[in-house]
Design a protein around this motif. Structure first.
Motif, PDB file in Angstrom:
ATOM      1  N   VAL A  65     -80.257  35.459  37.799  1.00 40.39           N
ATOM      2  CA  VAL A  65     -79.477  34.227  37.930  1.00 40.39           C
ATOM      3  C   VAL A  65     -79.372  33.807  39.395  1.00 40.39           C
ATOM      4  O   VAL A  65     -79.536  32.628  39.730  1.00 40.39           O
ATOM      5  CB  VAL A  65     -78.083  34.405  37.312  1.00 40.39           C
ATOM      6  N   ARG A  66     -79.128  34.754  40.283  1.00 37.82           N
ATOM      7  CA  ARG A  66     -79.053  34.404  41.706  1.00 37.82           C
ATOM      8  C   ARG A  66     -80.385  33.863  42.207  1.00 37.82           C
ATOM      9  O   ARG A  66     -80.418  32.897  42.988  1.00 37.82           O
ATOM     10  CB  ARG A  66     -78.624  35.628  42.515  1.00 37.82           C
ATOM     11  N   ALA A  67     -81.499  34.473  41.770  1.00 34.20           N
ATOM     12  CA  ALA A  67     -82.816  33.977  42.163  1.00 34.20           C
ATOM     13  C   ALA A  67     -83.033  32.555  41.639  1.00 34.20           C
ATOM     14  O   ALA A  67     -83.555  31.688  42.355  1.00 34.20           O
ATOM     15  CB  ALA A  67     -83.904  34.906  41.643  1.00 34.20           C
ATOM     16  N   ARG A  68     -82.610  32.309  40.392  1.00 35.51           N
ATOM     17  CA  ARG A  68     -82.769  30.973  39.826  1.00 35.51           C
ATOM     18  C   ARG A  68     -81.934  29.950  40.599  1.00 35.51           C
ATOM     19  O   ARG A  68     -82.404  28.842  40.883  1.00 35.51           O
ATOM     20  CB  ARG A  68     -82.361  30.989  38.352  1.00 35.51           C
ATOM     21  N   GLU A  69     -80.718  30.307  40.928  1.00 34.60           N
ATOM     22  CA  GLU A  69     -79.871  29.380  41.682  1.00 34.60           C
ATOM     23  C   GLU A  69     -80.491  29.036  43.035  1.00 34.60           C
ATOM     24  O   GLU A  69     -80.493  27.868  43.450  1.00 34.60           O
ATOM     25  CB  GLU A  69     -78.484  29.993  41.868  1.00 34.60           C
ATOM     26  N   ARG A  70     -81.026  30.052  43.717  1.00 33.98           N
ATOM     27  CA  ARG A  70     -81.641  29.792  45.028  1.00 33.98           C
ATOM     28  C   ARG A  70     -82.880  28.921  44.886  1.00 33.98           C
ATOM     29  O   ARG A  70     -83.104  28.010  45.702  1.00 33.98           O
ATOM     30  CB  ARG A  70     -82.004  31.119  45.710  1.00 33.98           C
ATOM     31  N   PHE A  71     -83.711  29.186  43.877  1.00 32.51           N
ATOM     32  CA  PHE A  71     -84.935  28.408  43.748  1.00 32.51           C
ATOM     33  C   PHE A  71     -84.646  26.973  43.314  1.00 32.51           C
ATOM     34  O   PHE A  71     -85.197  26.019  43.869  1.00 32.51           O
ATOM     35  CB  PHE A  71     -85.895  29.056  42.750  1.00 32.51           C
ATOM     36  N   LEU A  72     -83.793  26.789  42.331  1.00 30.73           N
ATOM     37  CA  LEU A  72     -83.556  25.447  41.811  1.00 30.73           C
ATOM     38  C   LEU A  72     -82.949  24.524  42.855  1.00 30.73           C
ATOM     39  O   LEU A  72     -83.229  23.318  42.860  1.00 30.73           O
ATOM     40  CB  LEU A  72     -82.666  25.515  40.573  1.00 30.73           C
ATOM     41  N   VAL A  73     -82.155  25.067  43.765  1.00 29.10           N
ATOM     42  CA  VAL A  73     -81.542  24.222  44.780  1.00 29.10           C
ATOM     43  C   VAL A  73     -82.582  23.681  45.764  1.00 29.10           C
ATOM     44  O   VAL A  73     -82.332  22.688  46.459  1.00 29.10           O
ATOM     45  CB  VAL A  73     -80.419  24.990  45.521  1.00 29.10           C
ATOM     46  N   THR A  74     -83.770  24.286  45.812  1.00 30.75           N
ATOM     47  CA  THR A  74     -84.835  23.784  46.681  1.00 30.75           C
ATOM     48  C   THR A  74     -85.462  22.500  46.144  1.00 30.75           C
ATOM     49  O   THR A  74     -86.191  21.820  46.873  1.00 30.75           O
ATOM     50  CB  THR A  74     -85.950  24.827  46.857  1.00 30.75           C
ATOM     51  N   GLY A  75     -85.231  22.196  44.861  1.00 32.44           N
ATOM     52  CA  GLY A  75     -85.845  21.019  44.259  1.00 32.44           C
ATOM     53  C   GLY A  75     -87.225  21.278  43.694  1.00 32.44           C
ATOM     54  O   GLY A  75     -87.895  20.337  43.259  1.00 32.44           O
ATOM     55  N   GLY A  76     -87.637  22.536  43.659  1.00 29.35           N
ATOM     56  CA  GLY A  76     -88.976  22.853  43.160  1.00 29.35           C
ATOM     57  C   GLY A  76     -89.221  22.450  41.722  1.00 29.35           C
ATOM     58  O   GLY A  76     -90.357  22.168  41.332  1.00 29.35           O
ATOM     59  N   TYR A  77     -88.152  22.419  40.914  1.00 32.77           N
ATOM     60  CA  TYR A  77     -88.275  21.965  39.524  1.00 32.77           C
ATOM     61  C   TYR A  77     -87.591  20.614  39.320  1.00 32.77           C
ATOM     62  O   TYR A  77     -87.312  20.217  38.180  1.00 32.77           O
ATOM     63  CB  TYR A  77     -87.673  23.000  38.581  1.00 32.77           C
ATOM     64  N   ARG A 240     -89.808  33.470  50.542  1.00 31.28           N
ATOM     65  CA  ARG A 240     -88.538  33.588  49.824  1.00 31.28           C
ATOM     66  C   ARG A 240     -88.602  32.873  48.479  1.00 31.28           C
ATOM     67  O   ARG A 240     -88.148  33.379  47.453  1.00 31.28           O
ATOM     68  CB  ARG A 240     -87.416  33.008  50.681  1.00 31.28           C
ATOM     69  N   GLU A 241     -89.141  31.663  48.475  1.00 33.21           N
ATOM     70  CA  GLU A 241     -89.242  30.885  47.243  1.00 33.21           C
ATOM     71  C   GLU A 241     -90.181  31.539  46.242  1.00 33.21           C
ATOM     72  O   GLU A 241     -89.933  31.501  45.033  1.00 33.21           O
ATOM     73  CB  GLU A 241     -89.703  29.465  47.570  1.00 33.21           C
ATOM     74  N   PHE A 242     -91.261  32.132  46.750  1.00 39.36           N
ATOM     75  CA  PHE A 242     -92.187  32.868  45.878  1.00 39.36           C
ATOM     76  C   PHE A 242     -91.449  33.965  45.135  1.00 39.36           C
ATOM     77  O   PHE A 242     -91.522  34.089  43.913  1.00 39.36           O
ATOM     78  CB  PHE A 242     -93.322  33.447  46.728  1.00 39.36           C
ATOM     79  N   ARG A 243     -90.712  34.781  45.867  1.00 31.08           N
ATOM     80  CA  ARG A 243     -89.992  35.897  45.241  1.00 31.08           C
ATOM     81  C   ARG A 243     -88.946  35.395  44.256  1.00 31.08           C
ATOM     82  O   ARG A 243     -88.782  35.946  43.166  1.00 31.08           O
ATOM     83  CB  ARG A 243     -89.353  36.781  46.311  1.00 31.08           C
ATOM     84  N   ASP A 244     -88.234  34.336  44.628  1.00 36.28           N
ATOM     85  CA  ASP A 244     -87.200  33.827  43.734  1.00 36.28           C
ATOM     86  C   ASP A 244     -87.793  33.230  42.463  1.00 36.28           C
ATOM     87  O   ASP A 244     -87.242  33.418  41.363  1.00 36.28           O
ATOM     88  CB  ASP A 244     -86.354  32.774  44.446  1.00 36.28           C
TER      89      ASP A 244
END
Length: 282
Positions: A65-77, A240-244
């Protein structure tokens, strides 16, 4: 001190059903209870615990969940979120209700609510950690624990839109809780989705080529497709984004920390590729 019912839950209160006896639920000293005495806690994190019995072992854990929160806030999806909001907006009337099954952190539900200023949303998920975020992702979003494969603790025809984004599907229940003119929005990956990551990390889960056929067989007795769009674009990921991105998926359960670290040594460009379909009930 008892926890009060979150304000976002009030529009859904008359639409909730006891998971045990199917009778109506009412607030009762920091919980929801039915006339038969079955009681369900209101968590201090603003979600309602409706799920009874053993929890699903596949529920997203805290690190996912923490990884998802970090990635989604980047706007990648972000483009996927926009596509979901567009399809939902086509079906939701004034003050309509959106049900997000397998809502995770509520990212897509919040996107749809942001597009629809008078709509209300309810997210269901098995992950308590994800629901802490989902319950607070939008002022008009409520959240509750539930397993998508069980009969939903909801009244017939309660939803104008059901969202199913990268989530388990229960076609008969989707059909039951949708109003006759409602819409089901399903988002699923194509074979090209994150293909570059699977090339770097062979242990990642592969996308079954027959997945689309199985989806059609499962939904066709209950729904017919109205509109399908493909969302495909390239995202350049930092380490970082790759790992998340990997860590937020079910594939994280099959990868060691060393494999994940080795796969993300350099920035990588990946393909995001999904199909988003709006269905109407038969």
């Amino acid at each position: 001190m008892p926890v009060s019912l979150p304000p976002a839950f009030e529009p859904f209160l008359d639409l909730l059903r006891c998971p045990t006896c199917r009778s109506c639920l009412r607030p009762d000293r920091g919980a929801l209870s039915c006339r038969a005495g079955h009681t369900f806690d209101i968590a201090r994190h603003d979600y309602v615990s409706l799920l009874t019995g053993a929890r699903a072992t596949s529920a997203d854990h805290a690190d996912m969940v923490r990884a998802r929160e970090r990635f989604l806030v980047t706007g990648g999806y972000g483009p996927i979120r926009q596509a979901v909001a567009d399809l939902a907006a086509d079906a939701v009337p004034e003050r309509g209700k959106i049900l997000d099954v397998g809502c995770g952190t509520g990212y897509y539900l919040a996107g749809a609510l942001g597009r629809l200023p008078d709509a209300r949303g309810l997210g269901l998920d098995t992950s308590v950690r994800a629901l802490r975020s989902a319950a607070r992702t939008h002022e008009r979003a409520a959240a509750a624990t539930w397993d998508a494969f069980r009969p939903f603790p909801l009244a017939d025809g309660m939803a104008d839109v059901v969202l199913d984004v990268f989530a388990p599907r229960n076609p008969s229940e989707f059909h039951r809780v949708l109003r006759p003119a409602g819409r089901l929005v399903v988002v699923r990956p194509t074979g090209r989705h994150l293909a570059e990551l699977r090339g770097r990390l062979p242990a990642m889960i592969r996308i079954d080529p027959a997945k689309e056929q199985r989806l059609h067989r499962a939904l066709s007795p209950f729904f017919e497709a109205v509109r399908t769009g493909q969302v495909e674009y390239q995202v350049h990921l930092t380490r970082r984004e790759f790992r998340d991105l990997v860590a937020m998926t079910p594939s994280a359960r099959h990868l060691s920390p060393a494999e994940l670290e080795d796969g993300g040594l350099l920035p990588v460009q990946v393909t995001v590729s999904v199909l988003a379909t709006s269905y109407r009930p038969r």
